[in-house]
Design an enzyme around this catalytic site. Structure first.
Site, PDB file in Angstrom:
ATOM      1  CG  ASP A   1      30.413 -12.378  -7.003  1.00 40.81           C
ATOM      2  OD1 ASP A   1      29.183 -12.569  -6.976  1.00 40.81           O
ATOM      3  OD2 ASP A   1      30.935 -11.214  -7.459  1.00 40.81           O
TER       4      ASP A   1
ATOM      5  CG  HIS B   1      32.117 -18.011 -13.064  1.00 40.76           C
ATOM      6  ND1 HIS B   1      33.609 -18.510 -13.118  1.00 40.76           N
ATOM      7  CD2 HIS B   1      32.110 -17.034 -12.393  1.00 40.76           C
ATOM      8  CE1 HIS B   1      34.384 -17.802 -12.550  1.00 40.76           C
ATOM      9  NE2 HIS B   1      33.651 -16.686 -11.893  1.00 40.76           N
TER      10      HIS B   1
ATOM     11  CG  ASP C   1      28.807 -27.298 -18.735  1.00 43.04           C
ATOM     12  OD1 ASP C   1      28.809 -26.228 -18.089  1.00 43.04           O
ATOM     13  OD2 ASP C   1      28.407 -28.305 -18.230  1.00 43.04           O
TER      14      ASP C   1
ATOM     15  CD  GLU D   1      29.424 -14.953 -13.044  1.00 42.27           C
ATOM     16  OE1 GLU D   1      29.188 -15.713 -12.491  1.00 42.27           O
ATOM     17  OE2 GLU D   1      30.225 -14.050 -13.120  1.00 42.27           O
TER      18      GLU D   1
END
Length: 632
Positions: free
Chosen positions: A116, A419, A456, A465
């Site tokens: 993020d 991610h 994956d 992550e």
């Protein structure tokens, strides 16, 4: 390191591999990987740093280490005080928060936390201090693999932002520390960081203040700045002094917070359990940065430990290692040994992997355990833990039931769907199954669960992550294995030169240079303040400077449509062609050549296909050891 220096360094390994096919005399051959391992720890070390470039935030990112990154969240430089938790403190210390008088606060820079784009200074400070720990213990490994400047660049980016996040009153006392920019709404949208605007994604800021106290935030940031000061002292003394100054101010601010760890906003993401470990960790580094015995005396008094692994929340394990490293005392040695034993005897998978914590982001914890073993061996001189340490890293690099390397870009099989919004910016949401737009080179994914299971998938934030704290201990552990076991100094160079995501021209050690390529010798001279390029057709120009790099290209040998030695199909023959052939020879599937390039570069015993011997012949032509190609 600039591209030209990197190509020269990569050639050392190539010549070493091709010595049987050449009568050239070679000195200074790079160390080779121990017979005990099939893995190249030097290569993995170089790659592991590039993840941090992917997560940089702020201005002046264009044209840097990664081709796909550019400036983002520049509006963090104009945060309204109404979009913070400062209240009346902003007007009380407006000259500190708003020195240019535009009514806003500049909090641009720093690093995105994970997949993020929120900036959390608690895990960032942990990541910075742990990265610095690895450099402190194994600096020669970074230097020999050519990535010490890269590591320093990363650490300075951390330090710049931590200093910017610290606000002083007119007397020079810290009155506020920003620990977060952005909030949970960041997770609502899957996109590239560069597309965010102040209207599309609000980014509030949160501060430690006298009314919103947090000792752990301050102490951990102090540890980061002090550790960075320690590793930069010999190369940038003035900057190290500035880091030390702010480290001591934040340490005092932590004291003034009175041991409180209550703070708003980030508690749902990073809820710290105690401040005492952060204080002790910072005291280790402040002692090394200042040589003030009081810090070390205070550090010796910390006894709180719940047995957890070194991580963003609990740094007692790292503190024990540093106390042993600093003092050499048997009591600290025993504590490190206890940690090594206990954490390696629980949560083991069927394949013997230490899935510390049960599986959520296990690789970050596993590599932190490896750092214990690495620093223990350095201080004690004992290799008792080396085989276990090495086995854990080898598992993460691909020696597992899936043949999967959990370090992206290393090996033949690695995750391509982490991610991470930046690398997967072409997706509309994490649940999309399409391939991601970019390879996230060097990122350590969360890793397998406690049964060696892994898939994956972009939407698996437990095992796939990536985060700035995940990579931190891994980098140092790789440097330790390079030191104790071996590795090449140039193994990552074919990737760095050929990967479209990486800007191999970028020079981490200073200003980017521009080299003019002609059919004659070009000398590029760099000083600490200017870069000058001089080209001459009949004479050699010499200029006194701190660093000199000489780059040579050569008139190509042609025959019809063939330009012998031209792998890049640009009509020239130079070192980049050598590296491209070397990469293709080592992994033809990953680094394919066009048919014309194959025809151009089959120059040694023409007709036997592309081999390392062809790369060597092209290099000899570039270096003017031979006059023409092909070489029979």
């Amino acid at each position: 390191m600039s591209k030209n220096n990197r190509l020269k360094k990569a050639l050392t390994g190539l010549i070493s591999a091709a010595m049987l096919a050449s009568s050239m005399t070679v000195t200074g051959v790079a160390p080779t990987v121990s017979a005990a391992s099939d893995h190249d720890y030097g290569k993995a070390l170089e790659l592991s740093l590039y993840f941090y470039d992917a997560n940089k935030c702020g201005e002046d990112l264009e044209g840097k280490a990664l081709t796909w990154r550019s400036d983002c969240h520049t509006y963090d430089s104009k945060i309204s005080p109404s979009n913070t938790n400062l209240g009346g403190l902003f007007s009380q210390y407006q000259s500190s928060f708003d020195p240019d008088g535009d009514g806003t606060i500049d909090l641009s820079g720093g690093y995105h936390d994970a997949g993020d784009f929120i900036k959390f200074n608690l895990p960032a400070s942990y990541a910075a201090s742990t990265l610095a720990w690895g450099v402190y213990e194994f600096e020669d490994a970074y230097r020999e693999t050519g990535c010490l400047d890269h590591a320093h660049d990363i650490l300075k980016h951390f330090a710049d932002y931590l200093i910017k996040s610290t606000f002083l009153d007119s007397s020079g006392k810290a009155v506020a520390f920003c620990y977060q920019v952005g909030d949970g709404h960041d997770h609502d949208v899957w996109r590239a960081p560069e597309v965010d605007t102040s209207s599309s994604m609000n980014r509030p800021a949160y501060f430690v203040t006298s009314s919103n106290k947090s000792s752990d935030q301050c102490y951990e940031a102090a540890a980061a700045l002090a550790s960075i000061a320690v590793v930069l002292e010999d190369t940038d003394a003035a900057y190290a002094e500035e880091c030390t100054k702010y480290a001591e101010l934040l340490y005092k601010f932590g004291d003034e917070c009175g041991g409180s760890i209550t703070y708003e906003a980030c508690s749902s993401f990073y809820s710290s359990g105690t401040w005492k470990d952060d204080k002790a960790w910072s005291e280790c580094w402040l002692y090394l940065a200042t040589d003030n015995q009081t810090y070390l005396n205070n550090a010796k008094n910390c006894s709180e430990y719940d047995g957890w692994i070194h991580c963003w929340d609990k740094v007692m394990g790292g503190y024990y290692c540093m106390m042993y490293s600093i003092t050499g005392e048997s009591s600290w040695k025993q504590k490190v040994e206890e940690n090594l034993n206990r954490l390696s005897s629980s949560d083991n998978t069927p394949q013997g992997y230490y899935a510390i914590g049960g599986g959520w982001g296990s690789a970050r914890y596993n590599t932190a355990w490896q750092m214990y073993a690495a620093t223990y061996q350095k201080k004690s001189g004992s290799s008792n833990w080396l085989s276990k340490y090495q086995r854990q890293m080898d598992y993460l690099l691909g020696d597992n039931n899936l043949g999967m390397s959990y370090l992206i870009g290393y090996g033949d099989k690695y995750p391509v769907k982490p991610h991470h919004r930046g690398s997967g910016q072409n997706l509309s949401k994490a649940e999309d199954t399409a391939d991601q737009k970019y390879i996230l080179w060097g990122a350590l994914v969360g890793g397998p669960d406690n049964s060696d299971n892994y898939e994956d998938k972009t939407n698996d934030y437990v095992k796939n992550e990536v985060a700035i704290d995940y990579n931190a201990a891994c980098v140092g552990a790789l440097a330790g294995l390079y030191t104790y076991v071996g590795g090449t100094t140039d193994g990552a160079d074919p990737i760095i030169v050929s990967a479209s995501e990486i800007n191999s021209d970028y020079n981490f050690g200073g200003q980017q240079t521009t080299t003019t390529t002609t059919t004659t010798t070009t000398t590029t001279t760099t000083t600490t303040t200017t870069t000058t390029t001089t080209t001459t057709t009949t004479t050699t120009t010499t200029t006194t400077s701190t660093t000199t790099t000489t780059t040579t290209s050569t008139e190509p040998t042609t025959s019809g449509d063939i330009v012998y030695g031209d792998a890049n199909l640009d009509g020239e023959v130079k070192m980049a062609d050598v590296i491209k052939i070397m990469a293709h020879s080592s992994n033809p599937n990953a680094y394919p050549l066009e048919d014309q390039a194959k025809n151009n570069c089959d120059v040694y015993q023409r007709g036997d296909g592309i081999t390392l011997s062809d790369a060597l012949s092209i290099q000899k032509k570039v270096a003017q050891v031979i006059d023409t190609l092909p070489e029979s």
